[in-house]
Motif scaffolding. Sequence first.
Motif, PDB file in Angstrom:
ATOM      1  N   LYS A 183     112.173  -0.172  14.386  1.00  0.00           N
ATOM      2  CA  LYS A 183     112.132   1.136  13.728  1.00  0.00           C
ATOM      3  C   LYS A 183     110.917   1.939  14.190  1.00  0.00           C
ATOM      4  O   LYS A 183     110.989   3.157  14.385  1.00  0.00           O
ATOM      5  CB  LYS A 183     112.101   0.969  12.208  1.00  0.00           C
ATOM      6  CG  LYS A 183     113.355   0.367  11.585  1.00  0.00           C
ATOM      7  CD  LYS A 183     113.168   0.231  10.087  1.00  0.00           C
ATOM      8  CE  LYS A 183     114.435  -0.184   9.354  1.00  0.00           C
ATOM      9  NZ  LYS A 183     114.843  -1.547   9.612  1.00  0.00           N
ATOM     10  N   GLU A 219     118.407   5.680   4.526  1.00  0.00           N
ATOM     11  CA  GLU A 219     117.045   6.027   4.122  1.00  0.00           C
ATOM     12  C   GLU A 219     116.944   6.166   2.603  1.00  0.00           C
ATOM     13  O   GLU A 219     117.937   6.423   1.918  1.00  0.00           O
ATOM     14  CB  GLU A 219     116.610   7.355   4.770  1.00  0.00           C
ATOM     15  CG  GLU A 219     116.589   7.356   6.274  1.00  0.00           C
ATOM     16  CD  GLU A 219     116.149   8.694   6.858  1.00  0.00           C
ATOM     17  OE1 GLU A 219     115.620   8.707   7.986  1.00  0.00           O
ATOM     18  OE2 GLU A 219     116.337   9.738   6.188  1.00  0.00           O
ATOM     19  N   ARG A 238     107.494  10.346   6.065  1.00  0.00           N
ATOM     20  CA  ARG A 238     108.939  10.555   6.191  1.00  0.00           C
ATOM     21  C   ARG A 238     109.637   9.624   5.206  1.00  0.00           C
ATOM     22  O   ARG A 238     109.003   8.725   4.642  1.00  0.00           O
ATOM     23  CB  ARG A 238     109.429  10.268   7.619  1.00  0.00           C
ATOM     24  CG  ARG A 238     109.293   8.822   8.012  1.00  0.00           C
ATOM     25  CD  ARG A 238     109.932   8.389   9.306  1.00  0.00           C
ATOM     26  NE  ARG A 238     111.075   9.114   9.786  1.00  0.00           N
ATOM     27  CZ  ARG A 238     112.317   8.977   9.318  1.00  0.00           C
ATOM     28  NH1 ARG A 238     112.556   8.122   8.300  1.00  0.00           N
ATOM     29  NH2 ARG A 238     113.309   9.669   9.838  1.00  0.00           N
ATOM     30  N   PRO A 239     110.951   9.789   4.983  1.00  0.00           N
ATOM     31  CA  PRO A 239     111.670   8.822   4.149  1.00  0.00           C
ATOM     32  C   PRO A 239     111.613   7.422   4.754  1.00  0.00           C
ATOM     33  O   PRO A 239     111.483   7.253   5.972  1.00  0.00           O
ATOM     34  CB  PRO A 239     113.110   9.362   4.146  1.00  0.00           C
ATOM     35  CG  PRO A 239     112.981  10.809   4.466  1.00  0.00           C
ATOM     36  CD  PRO A 239     111.810  10.917   5.399  1.00  0.00           C
ATOM     37  N   ASP A 248     119.823   0.166   8.360  1.00  0.00           N
ATOM     38  CA  ASP A 248     119.823   1.295   9.279  1.00  0.00           C
ATOM     39  C   ASP A 248     120.002   0.762  10.707  1.00  0.00           C
ATOM     40  O   ASP A 248     119.377  -0.221  11.089  1.00  0.00           O
ATOM     41  CB  ASP A 248     118.484   2.038   9.155  1.00  0.00           C
ATOM     42  CG  ASP A 248     118.448   3.330   9.938  1.00  0.00           C
ATOM     43  OD1 ASP A 248     118.452   4.396   9.312  1.00  0.00           O
ATOM     44  OD2 ASP A 248     118.381   3.274  11.190  1.00  0.00           O
ATOM     45  N   ILE A 255     112.896   4.054   6.254  1.00  0.00           N
ATOM     46  CA  ILE A 255     114.070   3.611   7.020  1.00  0.00           C
ATOM     47  C   ILE A 255     114.413   2.204   6.542  1.00  0.00           C
ATOM     48  O   ILE A 255     113.585   1.295   6.608  1.00  0.00           O
ATOM     49  CB  ILE A 255     113.782   3.624   8.535  1.00  0.00           C
ATOM     50  CG1 ILE A 255     113.248   4.993   8.974  1.00  0.00           C
ATOM     51  CG2 ILE A 255     115.047   3.276   9.310  1.00  0.00           C
ATOM     52  CD1 ILE A 255     112.831   5.050  10.435  1.00  0.00           C
ATOM     53  N   TRP A 295     122.416   5.901   9.937  1.00  0.00           N
ATOM     54  CA  TRP A 295     121.122   6.047   9.268  1.00  0.00           C
ATOM     55  C   TRP A 295     121.233   5.600   7.805  1.00  0.00           C
ATOM     56  O   TRP A 295     122.259   5.812   7.148  1.00  0.00           O
ATOM     57  CB  TRP A 295     120.650   7.496   9.297  1.00  0.00           C
ATOM     58  CG  TRP A 295     120.186   7.993  10.636  1.00  0.00           C
ATOM     59  CD1 TRP A 295     120.650   7.620  11.861  1.00  0.00           C
ATOM     60  CD2 TRP A 295     119.179   8.975  10.866  1.00  0.00           C
ATOM     61  NE1 TRP A 295     119.990   8.301  12.852  1.00  0.00           N
ATOM     62  CE2 TRP A 295     119.080   9.148  12.273  1.00  0.00           C
ATOM     63  CE3 TRP A 295     118.361   9.728  10.042  1.00  0.00           C
ATOM     64  CZ2 TRP A 295     118.181  10.046  12.859  1.00  0.00           C
ATOM     65  CZ3 TRP A 295     117.463  10.644  10.616  1.00  0.00           C
ATOM     66  CH2 TRP A 295     117.383  10.777  12.007  1.00  0.00           C
TER      67      TRP A 295
END
Length: 478
Positions: free
Chosen positions: A130, A41, A90-91, A97, A93, A39
């Motif tokens: 994603k 982010e 959300r954060p 990633d 991506i 991951w």
Amino acid sequence: MYLGIDIGTSAVKVICTDGTEIFASATADLTVQSRHSGWSEQDPQAWWAATCAALAEIDETRSLSDVTAIGLSGQMHGAVLLDAQRDLLRPAILWNDSRSTKDCARLQEALPEIGTISGVLPLPGFTAPKLMWVARQEPEVHGRIATVLLPKDYIGLCLHGEIATDRSDAAGTLWLDQATRDWSSMVAAASATDISWLPRLADGHEVVGQVTAAAAAKTGLTAGIPVVAGGGDAATGAVSLGATESGRGFISLGTSGQLFVAGDAYHPNPAKFVHAFAHTVPDRWYQMAAMLNGARPIAWLAGQLGISAGEVVDLAEAADATRVPTFLPYLTGERSPHGDPHIRAGFFGLEDSTDRAALCRAVVEAVAFTFADAVDSFGDTITGLPYLAAIGGGSKSPFLLQLIANVTGQRIGRTAGSDAGPAMGAARLAACGVGAMPLADLGQQPVIADWFDPAKTAGLNDRLSRYRALYTALKTLD
């Protein structure tokens, strides 16, 4: 006076320029979060805070009231997800990633012709897979999506309040039909994406909004200043070097690495994971090899040894090249030319006598070797180029540039201020957007300050062969 704002992975960089000379520059550091293996982010609000901090630093030496237009550049492929109120879900991506590997396989199976439509085969760094991962693993988030933005375009939203992107950044999502330079409803439908979520498209020099009163109060900029669409960092780096015309190329040595060749037609080559993307200027495309790790392994080793990246290069130059281990630099997998999200970094051939200098030499040589692989993946496309210009933070190192010249057989040229490439390109697009610079002038090439001609180095090709053999031996390991 024009501002170029570049949203990088490790820092936000802002320059103030007349389109030729840089009068002020500032950077504000960023960090990457990795909550699970594979991951990568970042919090988009951290980009905005860093942008504001860099602008405040600029204002200390060059008044922001002199700014007449702004251009944006940024890391490509990141997924910034907003709800109907334009709040973050959300954060973001990021481009490096690798969580959506399974989704890439599903996307290619659902749409076998995607490599020709989108200019490259699906890989987990791109934005479309994603969204498939979010639909599968975070359905409550996916169900609230109203807008998908790329990193620089989130800063654009903060500055001017509009939902827009340029075609070069859109190209890196997989959702763009590269030939028509418009969103592909087929790719969107195959990747759990409502095409209405995607921003309006513009060329990089087109004005997409003006600085709002709220943004002016936050940044010190003057309300009403026009903001152009700008471009992904590869395309704006090209603009800084005049690589908007066919037959011009460059290498970029940032956190990631690129080998970029401009053209005036769309020529996909998906089998080699060479990206064929729309440029940020009208009626232009480019081919690019994208290496996920770039100069990042040098910074990584610097952090492990508690020294600076410059000291890593200095130690590498002083090392005994006959006692150097082999290093695979794939800290986050690799894109070009392997398309391998699973491979990871590692040293091979360590001895009891291996010292820090040898480790540094192995890492710096591995960065050069990734460019040798990139040149080979282009085949004949690159043989007629007179030289490759160099930009990015890694271009500050003469030793690294000479290694790249030696191992690729390509002449390398470095301009003054080469580390400001994408931000300079964004600023030039801003000048063009307000009529201060003709579109044709974006093809002007800056003067090369330093040349690096290929030379034979004892043992270097043997070490390159061992590096390639090591990848082949390890690629089947998870």
